[in-house]
Design a protein around this motif. Structure first.
Motif, PDB file in Angstrom:
ATOM      1  N   TYR A  17       0.821  -1.218   0.000  1.00 41.74           N
ATOM      2  CA  TYR A  17       0.000   0.000   0.000  1.00 41.74           C
ATOM      3  C   TYR A  17       0.851   1.263   0.000  1.00 41.74           C
ATOM      4  O   TYR A  17       0.516   2.253  -0.662  1.00 41.74           O
ATOM      5  CB  TYR A  17      -0.982  -0.002   1.169  1.00 41.74           C
ATOM      6  CG  TYR A  17      -2.170  -0.899   0.928  1.00 41.74           C
ATOM      7  CD1 TYR A  17      -3.053  -0.649  -0.125  1.00 41.74           C
ATOM      8  CD2 TYR A  17      -2.413  -1.990   1.735  1.00 41.74           C
ATOM      9  CE1 TYR A  17      -4.137  -1.463  -0.363  1.00 41.74           C
ATOM     10  CE2 TYR A  17      -3.503  -2.826   1.505  1.00 41.74           C
ATOM     11  CZ  TYR A  17      -4.365  -2.556   0.450  1.00 41.74           C
ATOM     12  OH  TYR A  17      -5.431  -3.364   0.212  1.00 41.74           O
ATOM     13  N   CYS A  19       3.847   1.521  -1.356  1.00 44.77           N
ATOM     14  CA  CYS A  19       4.373   1.626  -2.720  1.00 44.77           C
ATOM     15  C   CYS A  19       3.304   2.111  -3.698  1.00 44.77           C
ATOM     16  O   CYS A  19       3.607   2.881  -4.617  1.00 44.77           O
ATOM     17  CB  CYS A  19       4.950   0.290  -3.174  1.00 44.77           C
ATOM     18  SG  CYS A  19       6.496  -0.127  -2.349  1.00 44.77           S
ATOM     19  N   LEU A  20       2.058   1.674  -3.505  1.00 45.39           N
ATOM     20  CA  LEU A  20       0.961   2.176  -4.347  1.00 45.39           C
ATOM     21  C   LEU A  20       0.802   3.687  -4.172  1.00 45.39           C
ATOM     22  O   LEU A  20       0.630   4.421  -5.149  1.00 45.39           O
ATOM     23  CB  LEU A  20      -0.348   1.467  -4.004  1.00 45.39           C
ATOM     24  CG  LEU A  20      -0.498   0.034  -4.504  1.00 45.39           C
ATOM     25  CD1 LEU A  20      -1.737  -0.616  -3.902  1.00 45.39           C
ATOM     26  CD2 LEU A  20      -0.547  -0.007  -6.013  1.00 45.39           C
ATOM     27  N   CYS A  23       3.568   5.429  -5.978  1.00 46.09           N
ATOM     28  CA  CYS A  23       3.314   5.427  -7.423  1.00 46.09           C
ATOM     29  C   CYS A  23       2.366   6.554  -7.800  1.00 46.09           C
ATOM     30  O   CYS A  23       2.609   7.281  -8.773  1.00 46.09           O
ATOM     31  CB  CYS A  23       2.718   4.087  -7.869  1.00 46.09           C
ATOM     32  SG  CYS A  23       3.874   2.732  -7.868  1.00 46.09           S
ATOM     33  N   ILE A  24       1.317   6.691  -7.037  1.00 47.01           N
ATOM     34  CA  ILE A  24       0.348   7.763  -7.300  1.00 47.01           C
ATOM     35  C   ILE A  24       1.009   9.123  -7.135  1.00 47.01           C
ATOM     36  O   ILE A  24       0.839  10.020  -7.966  1.00 47.01           O
ATOM     37  CB  ILE A  24      -0.889   7.613  -6.391  1.00 47.01           C
ATOM     38  CG1 ILE A  24      -1.668   6.350  -6.773  1.00 47.01           C
ATOM     39  CG2 ILE A  24      -1.784   8.844  -6.463  1.00 47.01           C
ATOM     40  CD1 ILE A  24      -2.736   5.954  -5.780  1.00 47.01           C
ATOM     41  N   THR A  59       5.802   4.530 -13.088  1.00 43.71           N
ATOM     42  CA  THR A  59       4.771   4.608 -12.047  1.00 43.71           C
ATOM     43  C   THR A  59       3.530   3.796 -12.422  1.00 43.71           C
ATOM     44  O   THR A  59       2.955   3.113 -11.568  1.00 43.71           O
ATOM     45  CB  THR A  59       4.370   6.068 -11.746  1.00 43.71           C
ATOM     46  OG1 THR A  59       3.949   6.709 -12.948  1.00 43.71           O
ATOM     47  CG2 THR A  59       5.520   6.837 -11.115  1.00 43.71           C
ATOM     48  N   VAL A  60       3.137   3.830 -13.674  1.00 44.11           N
ATOM     49  CA  VAL A  60       1.949   3.072 -14.104  1.00 44.11           C
ATOM     50  C   VAL A  60       2.224   1.567 -14.064  1.00 44.11           C
ATOM     51  O   VAL A  60       1.405   0.790 -13.553  1.00 44.11           O
ATOM     52  CB  VAL A  60       1.483   3.520 -15.512  1.00 44.11           C
ATOM     53  CG1 VAL A  60       0.444   2.573 -16.083  1.00 44.11           C
ATOM     54  CG2 VAL A  60       0.935   4.935 -15.446  1.00 44.11           C
ATOM     55  N   PHE A  63       2.421   0.387 -10.451  1.00 48.67           N
ATOM     56  CA  PHE A  63       1.083   0.411  -9.874  1.00 48.67           C
ATOM     57  C   PHE A  63       0.281  -0.817 -10.318  1.00 48.67           C
ATOM     58  O   PHE A  63      -0.348  -1.498  -9.507  1.00 48.67           O
ATOM     59  CB  PHE A  63       0.351   1.701 -10.284  1.00 48.67           C
ATOM     60  CG  PHE A  63      -0.982   1.885  -9.628  1.00 48.67           C
ATOM     61  CD1 PHE A  63      -1.083   2.461  -8.375  1.00 48.67           C
ATOM     62  CD2 PHE A  63      -2.149   1.471 -10.251  1.00 48.67           C
ATOM     63  CE1 PHE A  63      -2.304   2.630  -7.756  1.00 48.67           C
ATOM     64  CE2 PHE A  63      -3.386   1.629  -9.654  1.00 48.67           C
ATOM     65  CZ  PHE A  63      -3.464   2.212  -8.394  1.00 48.67           C
ATOM     66  N   LEU A  66       1.620  -4.022  -8.605  1.00 45.89           N
ATOM     67  CA  LEU A  66       1.245  -4.116  -7.193  1.00 45.89           C
ATOM     68  C   LEU A  66      -0.239  -4.431  -7.017  1.00 45.89           C
ATOM     69  O   LEU A  66      -0.610  -5.237  -6.161  1.00 45.89           O
ATOM     70  CB  LEU A  66       1.609  -2.818  -6.469  1.00 45.89           C
ATOM     71  CG  LEU A  66       3.110  -2.559  -6.329  1.00 45.89           C
ATOM     72  CD1 LEU A  66       3.361  -1.147  -5.829  1.00 45.89           C
ATOM     73  CD2 LEU A  66       3.760  -3.581  -5.419  1.00 45.89           C
ATOM     74  N   VAL A  67      -1.081  -3.823  -7.827  1.00 40.83           N
ATOM     75  CA  VAL A  67      -2.518  -4.123  -7.754  1.00 40.83           C
ATOM     76  C   VAL A  67      -2.761  -5.576  -8.141  1.00 40.83           C
ATOM     77  O   VAL A  67      -3.575  -6.273  -7.519  1.00 40.83           O
ATOM     78  CB  VAL A  67      -3.331  -3.153  -8.635  1.00 40.83           C
ATOM     79  CG1 VAL A  67      -4.763  -3.633  -8.813  1.00 40.83           C
ATOM     80  CG2 VAL A  67      -3.316  -1.759  -8.033  1.00 40.83           C
TER      81      VAL A  67
END
Length: 161
Positions: A17, A19-20, A23-24, A59-60, A63, A66-67
Motif C-alpha cells: 500500500y 508503494c501504491l 506510485c500515485i 509509475t503506471v 502500480f 502491485l494491484v
C-alpha cells in the motif's frame, strides 16, 4: 475448482500500500511538472521528454504490478493440477507429482514435497488448511499427510521443572 487466496503478512500488505501511494504521488508530481513547467526550463528538451515518459511508464507499470499482486495472488486446485498465481507470475504443477503434505503447527505453514524432493511452502489462512489439504488429497489419495505439532514444546519444558 477450489481457489485459496494467498495470505500476505501485515508488513508486506502495508509495504504494498505504501508503494501504491508512492506510485500515485510520483505520477501526480510528474503530471504537475509536465503541465506547469513543461520544457520551458530545460536545457536539453529531448532528455526532459524522455524523463517525463519514463516517469509515467514506471509509475503506471509498478502500480499495475502491485494491484495485480493484491488482486490475483492465489492457489487453485483444478483438473488434477495445482496452480499458483502471484500477480502476473503463474506456475502449474501436477498433483500426482506431490509426495507429501506437511503442516508445521509452530510456523503455521504448509509444505508440499514433490517426487523429485523439491518442495513449496503454501501460505494461506490457517482456517483454510483442512479444506486445502482435502482438495489436494481428493485428487491424489496416495499423498502422505503429516502434522508437526511442536506448539506446546516450551510449555512442556516449563511443566517438567
Amino acid at each position: 475448482m477450489k481457489v485459496f487466496k494467498y495470505k500476505f503478512s501485515k508488513l508486506i500488505t502495508a509495504l504494498i500500500y505504501v508503494c501504491l501511494a508512492l506510485c500515485i504521488a510520483g505520477f501526480v508530481i510528474n503530471l504537475y511538472q509536465v503541465l506547469n513547467v513543461g520544457l520551458s526550463q530545460s536545457a536539453v528538451p529531448t532528455f526532459t521528454i524522455i524523463r517525463y515518459i519514463l516517469m509515467f511508464f514506471v509509475t503506471v507499470v509498478l502500480f499495475v504490478l502491485l494491484v495485480s499482486l493484491l488482486a490475483h495472488s492465489n492457489y487453485t486446485v483444478k483438473d488434477g493440477k495445482f496452480y499458483t498465481n502471484f500477480g502476473f507470475i503463474k506456475s502449474k504443477f501436477e498433483i500426482n507429482d506431490i509426495k507429501e503434505i506437511t503442516l508445521d503447527k509452530k510456523s503455521e505453514k504448509l509444505t508440499l514435497t514433490f517426487n523429485d524432493d523439491t518442495f513449496m511452502t503454501v501460505v494461506v489462512k490457517p482456517e483454510w488448511y483442512d479444506e486445502f489439504i482435502k482438495a489436494i488429497i481428493e485428487v491424489n489419495p496416495r499423498i502422505d499427510y503429516y502434522v508437526n505439532s511442536d506448539v506446546n514444546e516450551d510449555k512442556d519444558e516449563k511443566d517438567k521443572k
